[in-house]
Design a protein around this motif. Structure first.
Motif, short mmCIF file in Angstrom:
data_model
loop_
_atom_site.label_atom_id
_atom_site.label_comp_id
_atom_site.label_asym_id
_atom_site.label_seq_id
_atom_site.Cartn_x
_atom_site.Cartn_y
_atom_site.Cartn_z
N VAL A 1 -26.76 -46.04 20.52
CA VAL A 1 -25.92 -44.74 20.91
C VAL A 1 -24.95 -44.59 19.95
O VAL A 1 -25.18 -43.53 19.42
CB VAL A 1 -24.87 -45.58 22.13
CG1 VAL A 1 -24.74 -44.10 22.44
CG2 VAL A 1 -25.74 -45.82 23.66
N ARG A 2 -24.61 -44.98 18.86
CA ARG A 2 -23.92 -44.73 17.78
C ARG A 2 -25.21 -44.31 16.47
O ARG A 2 -25.12 -42.91 16.46
CB ARG A 2 -23.35 -45.70 16.81
CG ARG A 2 -21.69 -45.36 16.40
CD ARG A 2 -21.70 -46.52 15.82
NE ARG A 2 -22.61 -47.16 15.00
CZ ARG A 2 -22.37 -49.38 15.41
NH1 ARG A 2 -20.71 -48.91 15.43
NH2 ARG A 2 -23.45 -49.82 14.96
N ASP A 3 -25.52 -45.27 16.57
CA ASP A 3 -27.06 -44.63 15.45
C ASP A 3 -27.76 -43.20 15.88
O ASP A 3 -28.25 -42.52 15.38
CB ASP A 3 -27.39 -46.02 14.84
CG ASP A 3 -26.95 -46.91 14.68
OD1 ASP A 3 -25.78 -47.05 14.44
OD2 ASP A 3 -27.72 -48.08 14.34
N LEU A 4 -27.81 -43.19 16.73
CA LEU A 4 -28.78 -42.03 17.59
C LEU A 4 -27.96 -40.82 17.80
O LEU A 4 -28.29 -39.61 18.27
CB LEU A 4 -29.85 -42.03 18.31
CG LEU A 4 -30.63 -43.82 18.35
CD1 LEU A 4 -31.70 -43.79 19.03
CD2 LEU A 4 -32.03 -43.12 17.00
N GLY A 5 -26.59 -41.19 17.72
CA GLY A 5 -25.88 -40.32 17.99
C GLY A 5 -25.82 -39.29 19.45
O GLY A 5 -25.97 -37.89 20.09
N LEU A 6 -26.56 -40.57 20.65
CA LEU A 6 -26.56 -40.21 21.66
C LEU A 6 -25.62 -40.02 22.33
O LEU A 6 -24.45 -40.20 22.41
CB LEU A 6 -27.75 -41.45 22.50
CG LEU A 6 -29.04 -41.25 22.47
CD1 LEU A 6 -28.95 -42.73 23.44
CD2 LEU A 6 -29.96 -40.60 22.79
N ALA A 7 -25.62 -38.60 23.55
CA ALA A 7 -24.96 -38.50 24.46
C ALA A 7 -25.08 -39.14 25.66
O ALA A 7 -25.93 -39.42 26.50
CB ALA A 7 -24.36 -36.90 25.10
N VAL A 8 -24.69 -40.10 26.46
CA VAL A 8 -24.33 -40.91 27.80
C VAL A 8 -23.48 -40.99 28.79
O VAL A 8 -22.30 -40.65 28.37
CB VAL A 8 -24.51 -42.62 27.42
CG1 VAL A 8 -25.10 -43.40 28.28
CG2 VAL A 8 -25.84 -43.01 26.24
N ILE A 9 -24.44 -41.02 29.59
CA ILE A 9 -23.54 -40.54 31.32
C ILE A 9 -23.55 -42.31 31.80
O ILE A 9 -24.91 -42.13 32.22
CB ILE A 9 -23.49 -39.83 32.50
CG1 ILE A 9 -23.02 -38.62 31.24
CG2 ILE A 9 -22.96 -40.15 33.56
CD1 ILE A 9 -23.54 -37.46 32.40
N ILE A 10 -23.18 -43.13 31.43
CA ILE A 10 -23.45 -44.85 32.48
C ILE A 10 -22.59 -44.96 33.26
O ILE A 10 -21.39 -44.55 33.65
CB ILE A 10 -23.37 -45.62 31.03
CG1 ILE A 10 -23.43 -47.24 31.34
CG2 ILE A 10 -22.16 -45.81 30.34
CD1 ILE A 10 -23.55 -48.28 30.40
N VAL A 11 -23.17 -45.62 33.90
CA VAL A 11 -22.39 -45.43 35.67
C VAL A 11 -22.15 -47.50 36.06
O VAL A 11 -22.73 -48.15 35.27
CB VAL A 11 -23.40 -45.90 36.78
CG1 VAL A 11 -23.06 -46.32 38.65
CG2 VAL A 11 -23.43 -43.81 37.11
N THR A 12 -20.79 -47.82 35.92
CA THR A 12 -20.57 -49.38 35.77
C THR A 12 -19.46 -49.04 36.84
O THR A 12 -18.87 -48.97 36.85
CB THR A 12 -20.75 -49.57 34.53
OG1 THR A 12 -20.49 -51.46 34.70
CG2 THR A 12 -19.60 -49.38 33.43
N HIS A 13 -19.82 -50.79 37.21
CA HIS A 13 -18.52 -51.05 37.86
C HIS A 13 -18.03 -52.08 37.02
O HIS A 13 -16.54 -52.51 37.72
CB HIS A 13 -18.89 -51.85 39.31
CG HIS A 13 -19.97 -53.54 39.49
ND1 HIS A 13 -21.35 -53.20 39.01
CD2 HIS A 13 -19.09 -53.94 38.79
CE1 HIS A 13 -21.84 -54.63 38.40
NE2 HIS A 13 -20.32 -55.32 38.84
N ASP A 14 -18.63 -52.41 36.02
CA ASP A 14 -18.41 -53.49 34.99
C ASP A 14 -16.71 -52.66 34.28
O ASP A 14 -17.31 -52.08 33.27
CB ASP A 14 -18.78 -54.10 34.35
CG ASP A 14 -18.58 -55.24 34.15
OD1 ASP A 14 -17.77 -55.75 33.36
OD2 ASP A 14 -19.31 -56.56 32.94
N LEU A 15 -15.71 -53.11 33.92
CA LEU A 15 -14.55 -52.61 33.47
C LEU A 15 -14.81 -52.74 32.10
O LEU A 15 -14.42 -52.04 30.91
CB LEU A 15 -13.43 -52.50 33.52
CG LEU A 15 -13.05 -51.87 35.48
CD1 LEU A 15 -11.71 -51.87 35.18
CD2 LEU A 15 -13.27 -50.04 35.38
#
Ligand SMILES: Nc1ncnc2c1ncn2[C@@H]1O[C@H](COP(=O)(O)OP(=O)(O)OP(=O)(O)O)[C@@H](O)[C@H]1O
Length: 276
Positions: A216-230
């Protein structure tokens, strides 16, 4: 005319001068309800290029419903979503056709499913799984497809010798890494992830998370991530939205929310994780 050009032509809005400061995604008052407080409602936010937004909350709070609406897979009852394409043209997602939204998902967007079986084609080789999205973008040269597949297998730490093997012969962690390679090979600008480390052993999860963070850092990606794990949210997300009973009850910078939660529900969520 390509499908993406068709989207441009049909739903284009004037392009602002300053692209750098413009959001990639503008979400305004989105809702999709299956019953009272079941689903998502009154959700709005801007997502900027390279930003990672985590959506957290307990089971049934509406995280997956929201992700499906944001990624063009479920038509909302209310609200609008505007996406700024690589070309700078802004698209009204739900003013586009379903075929146009599917094209976006195969090109400028990616979607990493919780269960890799839902995101991979289990009956074709690992190499074909990776090459498929490039083919969707018009790459036909076998040598290019093969070398890109090999490069991406290396990126996600899968032995190159497995390129002709079927994904069902892979472990769960390998399947998930293959799904990530399949999504990232076509250089998406925005990737949706639904519990990408769910269902994996803790040690496998940790390795996958490290890899995701680096990519994510290297590619400069925008991400929307769903997680129940804080812990996953803490590691990956710049910003968080906390959902409860279909609504966002708190949002802000990840560290701020996890270190100093303001809403009683967030306080409960954070303290229940911290307590043994
Ligand atoms: N297609 C559907 N038809 C009817 N109700 C649905 C549908 N999809 C979701 N729901 C309901 O909407 C609510 C929110 O579900 P959703 O899957 O979005 O929650 P979630 O936060 O992602 O939960 P989990 O963490 O368990 O996946 C739940 O009460 C669920 O039963």
């Amino acid at each position: 005319m390509s499908a993406l050009q068709a989207i441009n032509n049909q739903t284009a809005r004037p392009v602002a001068d300053d692209l750098v400061a413009e959001p990639l995604l503008q979400v305004s008052d989105i809702g999709l309800l299956f019953g009272p407080d079941k689903g998502c409602q009154e959700v709005g936010f801007d997502l900027y290029p390279g930003e990672v937004l985590g959506i957290v909350g307990e089971s049934g709070s509406g995280k997956s419903t929201l992700l499906n609406v944001l990624s063009g897979r479920s038509q909302p009852d209310a609200g609008t979503i505007h996406y700024r394409q690589d070309s700078g043209v802004v698209t009204d997602l739900y003013a586009s056709t379903e075929a146009q939204r599917r094209t976006l998902l195969r090109t400028e967007w990616g979607f990493v499913e919780q269960n890799p079986r839902d995101g991979l084609r289990m009956t074709v080789s690992a190499g074909a799984n990776i090459g498929e999205r490039l083919m969707a973008q018009g790459v036909r040269n076998y040598g290019v497809l093969r070398s890109e597949s090999l490069r991406w297998l290396r990126q996600v730490e899968i032995d190159e010798s497995r390129i002709d093997d079927l994904p069902r012969t892979f472990s769960g962690g390998m399947q998930q890494r293959l799904q990530i390679a399949r999504n990232l090979v076509s250089h998406p600008r925005l990737v949706f992830m639904d519990e990408p480390t769910g269902g994996l052993d803790v040690s496998v999860q940790a390795r996958l998370l490290d890899m995701l963070r680096a990519l994510v850092r290297d590619l400069g990606l925008a991400v929307i991530i769903v997680t129940h794990d804080l812990a996953v949210a803490r590691l990956l997300a710049d910003r968080l939205m906390v959902m409860r009973r279909s609504r966002v009850v708190e949002s802000g910078l990840t560290d701020q929310i996890l270190d100093d939660p303001q809403h009683p529900y967030t306080q409960l969520l954070v303290s229940s994780v911290l307590q043994p």
